[in-house]
Design an enzyme around this catalytic site. Structure first.
Site, PDB file in Angstrom:
ATOM      1  N   ASN A 165       0.866  -1.175   0.000  1.00 44.41           N
ATOM      2  CA  ASN A 165       0.000   0.000   0.000  1.00 44.41           C
ATOM      3  C   ASN A 165       0.901   1.223   0.000  1.00 44.41           C
ATOM      4  O   ASN A 165       1.491   1.566   1.026  1.00 44.41           O
ATOM      5  CB  ASN A 165      -0.894  -0.019   1.253  1.00 44.41           C
ATOM      6  CG  ASN A 165      -1.746   1.238   1.361  1.00 44.41           C
ATOM      7  OD1 ASN A 165      -1.788   2.056   0.432  1.00 44.41           O
ATOM      8  ND2 ASN A 165      -2.429   1.403   2.491  1.00 44.41           N
ATOM      9  N   TRP A 166       1.001   1.871  -1.159  1.00 48.00           N
ATOM     10  CA  TRP A 166       1.903   3.026  -1.284  1.00 48.00           C
ATOM     11  C   TRP A 166       1.337   4.280  -0.618  1.00 48.00           C
ATOM     12  O   TRP A 166       2.014   5.286  -0.525  1.00 48.00           O
ATOM     13  CB  TRP A 166       2.175   3.309  -2.764  1.00 48.00           C
ATOM     14  CG  TRP A 166       3.219   2.429  -3.376  1.00 48.00           C
ATOM     15  CD1 TRP A 166       3.951   1.461  -2.758  1.00 48.00           C
ATOM     16  CD2 TRP A 166       3.653   2.454  -4.744  1.00 48.00           C
ATOM     17  NE1 TRP A 166       4.821   0.889  -3.660  1.00 48.00           N
ATOM     18  CE2 TRP A 166       4.663   1.474  -4.882  1.00 48.00           C
ATOM     19  CE3 TRP A 166       3.298   3.204  -5.877  1.00 48.00           C
ATOM     20  CZ2 TRP A 166       5.310   1.228  -6.101  1.00 48.00           C
ATOM     21  CZ3 TRP A 166       3.935   2.961  -7.081  1.00 48.00           C
ATOM     22  CH2 TRP A 166       4.928   1.982  -7.199  1.00 48.00           C
ATOM     23  N   LYS A 167       0.063   4.246  -0.234  1.00 54.57           N
ATOM     24  CA  LYS A 167      -0.600   5.443   0.329  1.00 54.57           C
ATOM     25  C   LYS A 167      -0.393   6.623  -0.640  1.00 54.57           C
ATOM     26  O   LYS A 167      -0.438   6.396  -1.837  1.00 54.57           O
ATOM     27  CB  LYS A 167      -0.086   5.706   1.743  1.00 54.57           C
ATOM     28  CG  LYS A 167      -0.191   4.434   2.608  1.00 54.57           C
ATOM     29  CD  LYS A 167      -0.010   4.657   4.061  1.00 54.57           C
ATOM     30  CE  LYS A 167      -0.181   3.325   4.799  1.00 54.57           C
ATOM     31  NZ  LYS A 167      -0.083   3.460   6.243  1.00 54.57           N
ATOM     32  N   HIS A 225      -9.556   1.370   5.231  1.00 57.85           N
ATOM     33  CA  HIS A 225      -8.244   1.618   5.843  1.00 57.85           C
ATOM     34  C   HIS A 225      -8.415   2.617   6.990  1.00 57.85           C
ATOM     35  O   HIS A 225      -9.230   3.535   6.906  1.00 57.85           O
ATOM     36  CB  HIS A 225      -7.262   2.156   4.800  1.00 57.85           C
ATOM     37  CG  HIS A 225      -5.857   2.127   5.296  1.00 57.85           C
ATOM     38  ND1 HIS A 225      -5.369   3.077   6.155  1.00 57.85           N
ATOM     39  CD2 HIS A 225      -4.862   1.223   5.113  1.00 57.85           C
ATOM     40  CE1 HIS A 225      -4.111   2.760   6.465  1.00 57.85           C
ATOM     41  NE2 HIS A 225      -3.779   1.643   5.838  1.00 57.85           N
ATOM     42  N   GLU A 271      -6.741   5.041   7.883  1.00 61.80           N
ATOM     43  CA  GLU A 271      -6.540   6.457   7.533  1.00 61.80           C
ATOM     44  C   GLU A 271      -7.798   7.050   6.919  1.00 61.80           C
ATOM     45  O   GLU A 271      -8.068   8.243   7.061  1.00 61.80           O
ATOM     46  CB  GLU A 271      -5.317   6.586   6.613  1.00 61.80           C
ATOM     47  CG  GLU A 271      -4.032   6.375   7.409  1.00 61.80           C
ATOM     48  CD  GLU A 271      -2.907   5.682   6.670  1.00 61.80           C
ATOM     49  OE1 GLU A 271      -2.900   5.662   5.427  1.00 61.80           O
ATOM     50  OE2 GLU A 271      -2.011   5.138   7.359  1.00 61.80           O
ATOM     51  N   GLU A 299      -5.202  -4.379  10.990  1.00 61.95           N
ATOM     52  CA  GLU A 299      -4.205  -3.318  11.120  1.00 61.95           C
ATOM     53  C   GLU A 299      -4.498  -2.516  12.388  1.00 61.95           C
ATOM     54  O   GLU A 299      -5.297  -1.565  12.343  1.00 61.95           O
ATOM     55  CB  GLU A 299      -4.244  -2.392   9.903  1.00 61.95           C
ATOM     56  CG  GLU A 299      -3.922  -3.091   8.599  1.00 61.95           C
ATOM     57  CD  GLU A 299      -3.346  -2.139   7.555  1.00 61.95           C
ATOM     58  OE1 GLU A 299      -2.304  -2.456   6.995  1.00 61.95           O
ATOM     59  OE2 GLU A 299      -3.932  -1.069   7.320  1.00 61.95           O
ATOM     60  N   GLY A 340       2.531   2.883  10.778  1.00 58.11           N
ATOM     61  CA  GLY A 340       3.450   4.006  10.577  1.00 58.11           C
ATOM     62  C   GLY A 340       4.194   4.433  11.827  1.00 58.11           C
ATOM     63  O   GLY A 340       4.789   5.510  11.865  1.00 58.11           O
ATOM     64  N   SER A 362       3.574  -1.584  10.560  1.00 56.10           N
ATOM     65  CA  SER A 362       5.028  -1.591  10.782  1.00 56.10           C
ATOM     66  C   SER A 362       5.673  -2.941  10.494  1.00 56.10           C
ATOM     67  O   SER A 362       6.545  -3.389  11.238  1.00 56.10           O
ATOM     68  CB  SER A 362       5.355  -1.112  12.204  1.00 56.10           C
ATOM     69  OG  SER A 362       4.924   0.223  12.379  1.00 56.10           O
TER      70      SER A 362
END
Ligand code: 13P
Length: 232
Positions: A9-11, A91, A93, A157, A163, A193
């Site tokens: 997942n490159w975000k 997700h 975020e 997650e 992160g 992580s």
């Protein structure tokens, strides 16, 4: 799906299409031959530029309507038409920064499935929930919205591990993954992580069907090492 799942997942990275093409080409070369299902989730705008050998493409989000007056949103069919076969929904975020609710996440997953996309459905508790011993309850509530389908994979997650460089422990992951499997019977990825330094230990945990990797997926050599740990 071959073997376990290694998902990048490159975000909201990298900053330009040139860098995205370079990074993807490096990843393609380095992951070659690993007996895993390999997935890349780049930002939307890079999807039509990428076509990779041995790596399936997915989007980091999707909207739940098929078309119409929804400024800024992207439909499941649009994603399919530019080469995506997977989407991530829920997700943390998006739940916590953008404010998506369980109901919205469920609608997104259903719309994606209807269009023939596969779904990674993210769940995970926040730190106060973990500290208060409410983590199973919180995840159970999130799981009650998951459409149970062979085309859905759950990603656990924990928000406090994303992160932060602080991964969940093997014991915490084992407990949660067994809980999720017992509730919905789907594959479960771990995210939070995952790095070269902990990949081997985390890959050995029972009921870990793969990893969803953020930061380390932007470093192709490290990402390859994580894949090797999963493939062992
Ligand atoms: P990190 O690997 O950077 O902690 O991110 C995990 C994640 O959010 C993947 O979706």
């Amino acid at each position: 799906m071959e073997g376990r799942i290694l998902a990048a997942n490159w975000k909201m990275n990298p900053p330009t299409k040139e860098e995205a093409l370079k990074l993807a080409a490096e990843m393609e070369g380095l992951l070659e031959g690993l007996p895993l299902t390999k997935l890349l989730f780049p930002p939307f705008v890079y999807l039509p530029l990428l076509k990779l050998r041995g790596i399936e493409l997915g989007a980091q989000d999707v909207f739940y309507e098929e078309k119409g007056a929804f400024t800024g949103e992207v439909s499941p069919l649009m994603l399919k038409s530019v080469g995506a076969t997977w989407v991530i929904v829920g997700h943390s975020e998006r739940r916590n920064v953008i404010g998506e609710t369980d109901e919205i996440v469920r609608r997104k997953a259903e719309a994606a499935l209807k269009a023939g996309l596969r779904v990674i459905y993210c769940v995970g508790e926040k730190l106060p929930d973990r500290e208060a011993g409410r983590h199973l309850q919180v995840v159970e509530e999130q799981l009650s919205y998951v459409p149970v389908s062979e085309n859905v994979v759950v990603a656990y997650e924990p928000v406090w591990a994303i992160g932060t460089g602080r991964n969940a422990t093997p014991e915490q992951i084992e407990e949660m993954h067994a809980f999720i499997k017992a509730k919905v019977g789907l594959k479960v990825l771990y995210g939070g992580s995952v790095k070269e330094r902990n990949a081997r230990e985390l890959a050995a945990v029972p009921n870990v069907d793969g990893f969803l990797v953020g930061g380390a997926s932007l470093r192709p050599r490290e990402f390859r090492k994580i894949g090797e740990a999963l493939a062992e």
